[in-house]
Design an enzyme around this catalytic site. Sequence first.
Site, PDB file in Angstrom:
ATOM      1  CG  HIS A   1      -0.303   0.328   2.442  1.00 10.83           C
ATOM      2  ND1 HIS A   1      -0.632   1.649   3.043  1.00 10.83           N
ATOM      3  CD2 HIS A   1       0.216  -0.514   3.418  1.00 10.83           C
ATOM      4  CE1 HIS A   1      -0.184   1.569   4.306  1.00 10.83           C
ATOM      5  NE2 HIS A   1       0.544   0.179   4.526  1.00 10.83           N
TER       6      HIS A   1
ATOM      7  CB  CYS B   1      -1.849  13.652  15.313  1.00 10.98           C
ATOM      8  SG  CYS B   1      -1.705  12.253  14.154  1.00 10.98           S
TER       9      CYS B   1
HETATM   10  C1  LIG Z   1       4.165   1.924   6.583  1.00 13.07           C
HETATM   11  C2  LIG Z   1       5.283   1.558   6.822  1.00 13.07           C
HETATM   12  C3  LIG Z   1       5.605   0.242   7.713  1.00 13.07           C
HETATM   13  C4  LIG Z   1       4.315  -0.497   7.936  1.00 13.07           C
HETATM   14  O1  LIG Z   1       3.638  -1.081   6.924  1.00 13.07           O
HETATM   15  P1  LIG Z   1       2.256  -1.690   6.925  1.00 13.07           P
HETATM   16  O2  LIG Z   1       2.192  -2.453   5.604  1.00 13.07           O
HETATM   17  O3  LIG Z   1       1.578  -0.358   7.019  1.00 13.07           O
HETATM   18  O4  LIG Z   1       2.189  -2.770   7.989  1.00 13.07           O
HETATM   19  C5  LIG Z   1       6.885  -0.293   8.155  1.00 13.07           C
HETATM   20  N1  LIG Z   1       7.874   0.517   7.885  1.00 13.07           N
HETATM   21  C6  LIG Z   1       7.828   1.806   7.282  1.00 13.07           C
HETATM   22  C7  LIG Z   1       9.171   2.552   6.893  1.00 13.07           C
HETATM   23  C8  LIG Z   1       6.793   2.226   6.710  1.00 13.07           C
HETATM   24  O5  LIG Z   1       6.595   3.376   6.165  1.00 13.07           O
END
Ligand SMILES: *Cc1c(COP(=O)(O)O)cnc(C)c1O
Length: 388
Positions: free
Chosen positions: A202, A326
């Site tokens: 995502h 936040c």
């Molecule tokens: C978003 C993110 C995660 C977590 O990933 P998810 O798929 O949302 O669990 C881990 N590390 C970093 C650097 C992120 O930006």
Amino acid sequence: MERKRTVYMDHAATTPVRPEVVEAMNPYFSERFGNPSSLYALAREAKEAIEEAREAVAAAIGATPEEIYFTSGGTEADNWAIKGAALRGKGDHIVTSAIEHHAVLHTCEVLEKQGYRVTYLPVDEFGRVEPATVEEAITEKTVLVSVMAANNEIGTIQPVRAIAEVARDHKVPFHTDAVQAIGAFPVDVDEMGADLLALSAHKFGGPKGVGALYVRRGTRIGTFMDGGAQERGRRAGTENVPGIVGLGRAIELAVAGMPQSAPRLAAMRDRLIRGVLDEIPDTRLNGHPTERLPNNVNVAFRYIEGESILLMLDALGIAASTGSACTSASLEPSHVLTSCGLPPEHAHGSLRLTLGHRNTEDDVDYVLEVLPGIIERLRAISPLRGEA
Ligand SMILES: *Cc1c(COP(=O)(O)O)cnc(C)c1O
């Protein structure tokens, strides 16, 4: 300020799923719904789709398909890498950085409660880990070094290759959270020297709730989910087939589009940064001036709270993020910003704008048009103002 439109500038939090990705996923919700573990044509179709996605992920990061394991996202991949390596390692010591995502930091904290020792490496004012500090931190008991490829808050890109070399010299496996790196700059597990690498769909135009862990052949790592024999017996649970198909398509598109998208985003990023720093006094850039993600803008405004900026931006249709917590009432400044040595009066007033492929120069103009007025109004009513 009469103009009302929607400008999404929070792509480090999540991205819209690309239409081509939705299209690729759709059949696997409906007519191709088979369980990949079953033994008939419908099941084989699903199984083949998973293997195609595995090939796509492997090709995108210079791995082989057998080294890719699908997970429920970046958080699970980080948890698995760290807990899995800790469980199988001969020692009880982990080296990571102070500015990791909570998926890494909180996992390390849990292991500390279970008796492991963790070194949280400091970073410089730009958020960079100095590879020499890794050398100093490693002991005979070290089971893993984990340093992220790029930071989600301030966009700083780490000297991962140099860090990995230190780990390799000591025969310690190296994990990198590359969640923010995919689609932003070329990621190659051999170039980087990664033994373990986490990614999440995502964050680059794929669906939420699906990601992958790369495990270099020969890396000792325990299983994470116990149950059925899915993912070659190492990650049990009926596969998220549509999600995995979406991940495969999204990573293909993200990597193929990178030569065009990265410079386009970087140009918008630089225009935003210059515009904000030039137009608004008492403002500074967080993160590294050059070694930074092409889509990341993170600026600190003295004397005001990030939350207030977000509320006023939201009222004008702009979705952004701040480094300070936040949702909690505690107003803790971000661990990333404080680790970079940002004084609290700056750390509270940080604003993160992260660009994505739908953003246009018009969006940049709009933000640059409304932001100076917002900051001026907030400062006029800020109780922190007179103190300096
Ligand atoms: C978003 C993110 C995660 C977590 O990933 P998810 O798929 O949302 O669990 C881990 N590390 C970093 C650097 C992120 O930006």
